[in-house]
Scaffold this motif. Structure first.
Motif, short mmCIF file in Angstrom:
data_model
loop_
_atom_site.label_atom_id
_atom_site.label_comp_id
_atom_site.label_asym_id
_atom_site.label_seq_id
_atom_site.Cartn_x
_atom_site.Cartn_y
_atom_site.Cartn_z
N SER A 1 0.72 -1.10 0.02
CA SER A 1 -0.03 -0.22 -0.09
C SER A 1 0.87 1.25 0.01
CB SER A 1 -1.06 -0.18 1.16
OG SER A 1 -1.89 0.85 1.26
N ARG B 1 -1.58 2.42 4.18
CA ARG B 1 -2.48 1.93 5.32
C ARG B 1 -1.70 2.00 6.64
NH1 ARG B 1 -5.64 -3.33 2.68
NH2 ARG B 1 -6.11 -2.20 0.61
N GLY C 1 -4.27 -0.87 -2.43
CA GLY C 1 -3.32 -2.07 -1.90
C GLY C 1 -1.87 -2.21 -2.50
N SER D 1 -9.92 -1.09 -5.53
CA SER D 1 -10.22 -1.93 -4.29
C SER D 1 -11.61 -2.08 -4.28
CB SER D 1 -10.09 -0.94 -2.80
OG SER D 1 -10.56 -1.56 -1.80
#
Length: 489
Positions: A286, A290, A328, A333
């Motif tokens: 990511s 994240r 990701g 996503s």
């Protein structure tokens, strides 16, 4: 001698009859009526011939009917098709089972996030746009399932076999049918519904270095991957499509948690968030986004962040006002689709992402975009939106047409995801009617497509387009000679 006299007498009588009849008003009316009747006869014969359903049963499409009914029992009714897509036709190849049906032995094949390849195939089989006569086709759909090879180690789809499987499918259709060779594949359509689409690799560095396989570079790819600007995995004509989310699961969630129900979660995310983002391959998952979210907002009471899987995941989305959709490995996503479908404002954190079906989904009115570098400002951005235009965004988001545009069904429904694919393909030919495609300009050729002039308006993609195969305008479809090679065209 007597015979000659009789013939001369007959010709003289006929001449006299024509001379007298031409002055007779009743004769003139009779003549015009005959001409009109003949004209109507030929016109009605043309219309009936053009729209006559195929004699081939739609329930015997493949040699063996698959266990998961890929073909619905609905008849192929073309009566409304000309209004929707101006008569665009798609031929679906009946490939040997090793390319698709065999993979359905795993139930996950038709239900995981990469299952758009199965869903589009299934819907096209009963679509009004489908033709059973290959010579009538504008496009050729090649149904190869490359995302159903699930790893025995971690259960994730492994796509190392994808290139060889698609190459084998192309070898099959090019040896069994003339159409690939006629256009060099330019009117053939494939699905690449995994991380980096037509590059067929899960890691971006490898995907970029290998690029799109040479044998696919002339074709059209329906892929979940899309970014603004240049990228090696977009060096092919493509349409960005949404990832697969089960419409049944969404509808089941909405029954218990309607979109306009109570939303007691301010900002929500459940998924992989690494404390130490550099994994065993040496790559940062990511792009560390994240991990930055977890570190910055993990203890913030406004943020409902969870790192582990939960069966009731969709019910949490239905309770949230904002749903975080960070990248990701790839920018896209499944949370994008789930958030929209369940009425939660998606917060997109994936720089340069290209979103699916922008003409059907008003992304600017239903979502927020936050730069990857601005994660630290995320809390303030959400508070500002909540205090200003959240209600308006939710109103736009809760329009059922928006939800429908991102969900695939077993059959093509007006406005659903496969419908949007058909719209995108018909636009590539320049023949889609404006009331269905959102455009306002119609060329002379598309207006008169029903009487053989559509060829004047279509963007001929290659020598095997319907125009080129017919040797003339669309009304003359159906001609092909094995002696005509791609080189001669």
């Amino acid at each position: 001698m007597e015979t000659k006299k009789k013939k001369a007498s007959f010709h003289a009588e006929m001449k006299l009859f024509r001379s007298n009849s031409s002055k007779n008003p009743r004769y003139k009316c009779f003549k015009h009526a005959i001409i009109l009747s003949i004209s109507l006869y030929f016109l009605s014969s043309f219309i009936i011939t053009r729209h006559k359903p195929s004699a081939i049963s739609t329930t015997t499409i493949s040699r063996s009917k698959p266990s998961l009914a890929l073909m619905a029992e609905n008849p192929l009714d073309s009566s409304a098709l000309d209004l929707k897509f101006n008569g665009m036709r798609i031929y679906v190849y009946d490939l040997p089972a090793r390319f698709n049906r065999d993979w359905l032995r795993s139930e996950r094949c038709s239900s995981h996030l990469f299952a758009a390849e199965v869903a589009i195939h299934r819907a096209l089989m009963s679509s009004e746009a489908r033709t059973l006569e290959a010579r009538q086709a504008d496009f050729f759909f090649v149904p190869v399932y490359v995302s159903c090879n699930f790893s025995e180690v971690n259960g994730f789809p492994a796509i190392g076999h994808a290139r060889s499987l698609i190459a084998a499918a192309i070898e099959y259709v090019s040896s069994q049918f003339p159409f690939w060779n006629l256009s060099r594949g330019s009117d053939h359509v494939f699905v690449a519904s995994h991380d980096f689409g037509s590059c067929f690799h899960t890691m971006e560095d490898r995907a970029k270095s290998e690029g799109v396989p040479e044998f696919l570079r002339n074709s059209i790819i329906l892929q979940t991957f899309g970014v603004k600007g240049e990228h090696p995995c977009q060096e092919v004509e493509h349409v960005v499509v949404p990832p697969y989310i089960s419409a049944e699961s969404v509808h089941a969630t909405l029954k218990s948690s309607p979109v306009n129900g109570r939303r007691d979660i301010f900002a929500f995310f459940r998924g992989k968030m690494e404390v130490h983002p550099k994994n065993v391959s040496g790559r940062f998952y990511s792009k560390r986004v994240r991990t930055a979210i977890l570190r910055r907002y993990g203890k913030d009471g406004r943020f409902y962040l969870r790192r582990h899987r939960f069966g009731g995941y969709q019910s949490e989305i239905a309770r949230a006002k904002f749903c975080l959709c960070p990248l990701g490995w790839a920018p896209w996503s499944p949370r994008l689709v789930e958030s929209v479908a369940l009425g939660c404002v998606p917060v997109i954190i994936a720089d340069g992402i290209l979103l699916p079906f922008p003409d059907a989904v008003p992304w600017a009115d239903i979502s927020l975009t936050v730069a990857e570098a601005d994660v630290d400002k995320l809390g303030g951005v959400l508070e500002h939106v909540a205090a200003t235009n959240l209600t308006a965004m939710q109103r736009n988001l809760w329009d059922p047409r928006v939800r429908k545009a991102l969900l695939f069904g077993d059959t093509v429904g007006e406005g659903d995801a496969t419908w949007q694919v058909l719209v995108a393909l018909s636009r590539k030919l320049g023949v889609c009617a404006p009331q269905y495609c959102g455009g306002i300009a119609r060329t002379v050729g598309s207006i008169f497509g029903g009487i053989g002039l559509a060829g004047t308006s279509r963007r001929l993609r290659g020598p095997s387009s319907a125009f080129a195969r017919s040797g003339g305008p669309r009304g003359a479809r159906g001609w092909w000679s094995p002696s005509r090679s791609a080189a001669s065209l």
